[in-house]
Design an enzyme around this catalytic site. Structure first.
Site, mmCIF file in Angstrom:
data_model
loop_
_atom_site.group_PDB
_atom_site.id
_atom_site.type_symbol
_atom_site.label_atom_id
_atom_site.label_comp_id
_atom_site.label_asym_id
_atom_site.label_seq_id
_atom_site.Cartn_x
_atom_site.Cartn_y
_atom_site.Cartn_z
ATOM 1 N N HIS A 5 22.129 38.679 39.446
ATOM 2 C CA HIS A 5 23.197 38.512 40.411
ATOM 3 C C HIS A 5 24.562 38.518 39.732
ATOM 4 C CE1 HIS A 5 22.624 34.160 39.342
ATOM 5 N NE2 HIS A 5 23.943 34.175 39.394
ATOM 6 N N GLU A 54 26.335 36.294 44.435
ATOM 7 C CA GLU A 54 26.410 34.842 44.614
ATOM 8 C C GLU A 54 27.842 34.468 44.969
ATOM 9 O OE1 GLU A 54 26.827 31.016 41.757
ATOM 10 O OE2 GLU A 54 25.166 32.339 41.265
ATOM 11 N N HIS A 72 35.957 45.230 39.244
ATOM 12 C CA HIS A 72 35.434 45.356 40.606
ATOM 13 C C HIS A 72 33.918 45.307 40.605
ATOM 14 C CE1 HIS A 72 35.555 49.519 39.024
ATOM 15 N NE2 HIS A 72 34.392 49.632 39.654
#
Length: 122
Positions: A5, A54, A72
């Site tokens: 994540h 997350e 980004h």
């Protein structure tokens, strides 16, 4: 090994959830609340994708300084032009379609409520 994540800290959890769900169709996979420690973790992913975003919400935290090192997150779109038009119509902050020097347009950027940039690519 595989990627698990990416974490971004958000000032307004409701606004951030609304953005990621409406702009990209991300789905909330899990949520962990820690009221005594004053934070909440929300994990989002695209349908059929294991990789998660997350959102970390620290209660009563001021806006975050993004610094100059963050670039980004990138999301691939099957129909770039359609998604771009939908996001423009929804009032999201999106750039025009762009291309690298000498290439046709194949990406654009959209900005989330905290100022994080997301590159949308073909």
């Amino acid at each position: 090994m595989k990627m698990a994540h990416t974490c971004v800290r958000v000032k307004d959890l409701t606004a951030s959830l609304d953005f990621y769900q409406k702009a990209f169709g991300l789905v909330e996979k899990s949520r962990r609340d820690f009221p005594d420690a004053q934070f909440t973790l929300v994990y989002l992913s695209l349908p059929g994708d294991d990789y998660e975003l997350e959102l970390t919400y620290n209660y009563d935290h001021e806006a975050y300084d993004l610094g100059n090192g963050y670039g980004h997150i990138a999301i691939k779109a099957d129909d770039l032009e359609k998604l771009h038009s939908q996001q423009q119509a929804a009032g999201f902050s999106v750039t025009e379609l762009k291309g690298l020097p000498g290439e046709e347009a194949h990406y654009y950027f959209i900005t989330d409520p905290d100022g994080y940039k997301i590159e949308v690519i073909r």
